[in-house]
Design an enzyme around this catalytic site. Sequence first.
Site: not given
Length: 291
Positions: A52, A96, A119
């Site tokens: 990322k 995460q 997200d």
Amino acid sequence: MQLIDGKDTAKAIKLEIKAEVESLLREGNRAPHLAAILVGHDGGSETYVAYKIKDCEEVGFRSSLVRFEDDVDEEVLLGKIRELNQDEELDGFIVQLPLPDHINEQKVIETINPKKDVDGFHPVNVGKTVIGLPSFVSATPSGIVELLRRYNVETSGLHCVVVGRSNIVGRPMSILMSQKSMNATVTVAHSRTKNLEELCASADILIAALGAPGFIKAHMVKQGAVVIDVGTTRVPSTETKSGFRLRGDVVFDEVAPKCSFITPVPGGVGPMTRVSLLSNTLLAAKDNIDS
Ligand code: NAP
């Protein structure tokens, strides 16, 4: 059979994003800024976060990494999230997953400001997605929709079977496919579904998101179907330096000849998931500029 190349498509989208960043900078704006919170040292999570950050660099975004040890107190983590929520120099951030067992994942997700939830996991974004309002959409399903769109895959009126009902892949995927933009007729299958083989074989579009390597075999696929393989399971391999390789949910070699379109693993859905996070961050940055 046409191979849907997620790697090439993601590369093209990255160039588009990079051009948009350059134009934002020319107009006197700062670069979009994405942060990632990483708890612990899980190998998979470390790799995903490193990707990322690399992706951000490639398109000209700023990126930040916030690390905690895996025994971090839940309140400390939530405090950091509240701090990032207020940070005006930050457009979006991700935590995460998975998190250690002592941390309530849902509480973490719900603490993120939905406007920075790139997200797309916050219930506000999920709810907006369900009713078709502009929202951050979970990266994997939105990447798949983008692939279908860019390959001009017909979806209207067709029967789409999504195998898997997780909150981050199967369920949002089914919602997107049923919306007016895609117009598919959707069936969601899961581990309790009866006659799964027959159901899969009835699909015009089969989206496999189970995490069961090689589960979908040729007899489960209709001639001419579109097959999207989301599965990415690490399996041991003597042929790679790392000692493992990624296997999809579909037995590619026997299924591909029956398909009109199919995604490979690797190089299909994975790169699109990564690029969708960049697209969401760009959206967040633009929203900050507008407001
Ligand atoms: P998950 O949370 O484990 O969900 C798996 C889903 O598949 C569940 O709904 C489960 O049913 C269903 N399932 C499992 N075995 C089944 C079976 N034998 N028959 C029918 N249904 C079955 O996984 P996920 O997070 O959605 O991820 C799914 C796969 O996609 C994994 O391989 C993951 O690594 C991969 N993935 C790839 C990307 C990418 O970018 N390529 C991104 C995200 C995930 P129940 O609900 O009944 O348990």
